[in-house]
Design a protein around this motif. Structure first.
Motif, PDB file in Angstrom:
ATOM      1  N   THR A 241       0.863  -1.181   0.000  1.00 33.53           N
ATOM      2  CA  THR A 241       0.000   0.000   0.000  1.00 33.53           C
ATOM      3  C   THR A 241       0.903   1.236   0.000  1.00 33.53           C
ATOM      4  O   THR A 241       2.127   1.126   0.108  1.00 33.53           O
ATOM      5  N   ASP A 242       0.275   2.407  -0.019  1.00 32.12           N
ATOM      6  CA  ASP A 242       1.054   3.651   0.076  1.00 32.12           C
ATOM      7  C   ASP A 242       1.888   3.672   1.361  1.00 32.12           C
ATOM      8  O   ASP A 242       3.017   4.160   1.381  1.00 32.12           O
ATOM      9  N   MET A 243       1.303   3.142   2.434  1.00 37.97           N
ATOM     10  CA  MET A 243       2.026   3.147   3.713  1.00 37.97           C
ATOM     11  C   MET A 243       3.327   2.359   3.601  1.00 37.97           C
ATOM     12  O   MET A 243       4.378   2.797   4.083  1.00 37.97           O
ATOM     13  N   ALA A 244       3.268   1.207   2.961  1.00 35.27           N
ATOM     14  CA  ALA A 244       4.479   0.389   2.812  1.00 35.27           C
ATOM     15  C   ALA A 244       5.487   1.074   1.894  1.00 35.27           C
ATOM     16  O   ALA A 244       6.693   1.012   2.127  1.00 35.27           O
ATOM     17  N   THR A 245       4.990   1.741   0.861  1.00 38.66           N
ATOM     18  CA  THR A 245       5.899   2.451  -0.040  1.00 38.66           C
ATOM     19  C   THR A 245       6.645   3.543   0.721  1.00 38.66           C
ATOM     20  O   THR A 245       7.847   3.730   0.554  1.00 38.66           O
ATOM     21  N   GLU A 246       5.889   4.261   1.581  1.00 40.35           N
ATOM     22  CA  GLU A 246       6.497   5.388   2.294  1.00 40.35           C
ATOM     23  C   GLU A 246       7.426   4.945   3.429  1.00 40.35           C
ATOM     24  O   GLU A 246       8.435   5.585   3.695  1.00 40.35           O
ATOM     25  N   HIS A 247       7.081   3.854   4.100  1.00 44.02           N
ATOM     26  CA  HIS A 247       7.784   3.526   5.342  1.00 44.02           C
ATOM     27  C   HIS A 247       8.451   2.146   5.353  1.00 44.02           C
ATOM     28  O   HIS A 247       9.134   1.806   6.323  1.00 44.02           O
ATOM     29  N   GLY A 248       8.214   1.341   4.307  1.00 43.66           N
ATOM     30  CA  GLY A 248       8.677  -0.052   4.334  1.00 43.66           C
ATOM     31  C   GLY A 248      10.155  -0.197   4.633  1.00 43.66           C
ATOM     32  O   GLY A 248      10.568  -1.055   5.422  1.00 43.66           O
ATOM     33  N   ALA A 249      10.984   0.669   4.050  1.00 39.62           N
ATOM     34  CA  ALA A 249      12.434   0.528   4.219  1.00 39.62           C
ATOM     35  C   ALA A 249      12.853   0.700   5.675  1.00 39.62           C
ATOM     36  O   ALA A 249      13.875   0.143   6.109  1.00 39.62           O
TER      37      ALA A 249
END
Ligand SMILES: NC(=O)c1ccc[n+]([C@@H]2O[C@H](COP(=O)([O-])OP(=O)(O)OC[C@H]3O[C@@H](n4cnc5c(N)ncnc54)[C@H](OP(=O)(O)O)[C@@H]3O)[C@@H](O)[C@H]2O)c1
Length: 259
Positions: free
Chosen positions: A192-200
């Motif tokens: 999701t957008d959340m994973a894109t923004e914070h996954g790393a």
């Protein structure tokens, strides 16, 4: 049986907070595909909410701007759903925000902001939704695999989600007296957008330059990949359905075997 053929939610009315994007949007889509009338709440992204609405059956879905950090706005979302559709059967509480920050950087303001959405927001969504539910009502909150894993700099978010698991456990005793179930889903990493923004940020700082995200996922997950939002939404649909009539107070981890 594909979701489109199932009728588990025919004549049911569902409210989905955080329904404009990501996991919440997939939940709204799944419940609607199985026959539900759906009211989605969102914080501010009207464009995403309208795009999702356009994919749902006309006249059987509404979108309402409602910041769950303000319980009065959540109450207004639920009131609007009941006024428009006549009843409330399902609450899927998906709205949530990420946070990373090490101990020395944390402030009381950040604590309040994260807990206002992830914890307080979900508690008062339950309070307002339950007031309108009859026997057979289903409430599904959102925790995270992070509630039971140690991740560097993730204390605030993880604690805000761990509290949710305790909330469903304790509220199940009260709501059970009225024949209403309450459970939570603890998703693992989901695309999701959340994973894109914070996954790393899930990788330990010393590993970020060593492992790619794909390598890290293959080391830490049995299935070695992120979930698709639809794979998580299937769990919400299960807990919101009569198939889960005897399940309450629990948190279901859907994490691809994260370890
Ligand atoms: N993605 C993951 O890897 C993952 C893993 C574990 C748990 N989770 C949890 O799953 C839930 C959904 O995550 P996601 O990945 O789908 O997030 P996302 O892609 O960032 O989408 C967040 C959704 O929540 C809404 N939202 C955010 N803050 C809100 C607020 N204060 N009031 C009302 N709505 C609000 C957003 O509305 P707008 O569109 O208006 O901004 C959007 O619909 C969250 O509770 C998250 O903590 C996610």
């Amino acid at each position: 049986m594909t979701p489109g053929q199932s009728t588990r939610f025919t004549d049911k009315v569902a409210v989905v907070t955080g329904g404009s994007r990501g996991i919440g949007a997939a939940v709204a889509t799944r419940l609607a595909a199985e026959g539900a009338v759906v009211a989605i709440g969102y914080r501010g992204n009207q464009e995403a909410a309208e795009q999702l609405l356009a994919t749902l059956p006309a006249g059987r879905a509404i979108a309402v701007r409602a910041d769950v950090a303000d319980p009065d706005q959540t109450a207004a979302l639920i009131e609007q759903a009941v006024t428009e559709f006549g009843r409330l059967d399902v609450l899927a509480s998906c709205a949530g925000i990420e946070h990373f920050g090490t101990l020395e950087s944390l402030t009381p303001g950040e604590f309040d902001r994260v807990f206002a959405v992830n914890t307080r927001g979900q508690l008062f969504a339950v309070q307002h939704a339950a007031a309108h539910m009859r026997e057979g009502g289903r409430i599904v909150l959102t925790s995270s695999v992070s509630a039971s894993r140690a991740v560097f700099g993730h204390t605030l978010y993880a604690a805000s989600k761990a509290a949710v698991e305790s909330m469903v456990l304790n509220l199940s005793a009260e709501l059970g007296q009225r024949g209403i179930t309450i459970n939570a889903i603890a998703p693992g990493g989901t695309a999701t957008d959340m994973a894109t923004e914070h996954g790393a940020s899930y990788q330990h700082p010393q590993l970020r330059d060593v492992l790619s995200m794909a390598q890290w996922l293959s080391v830490h997950g049995a299935l070695g990949r992120l979930a698709e939002p639809e794979e998580i939404a299937a769990g919400y649909a299960f807990l919101a359905s009569d198939d889960a009539a005897y399940m309450t107070g629990r948190t279901l981890q859907i994490d691809g075997g994260f370890f």
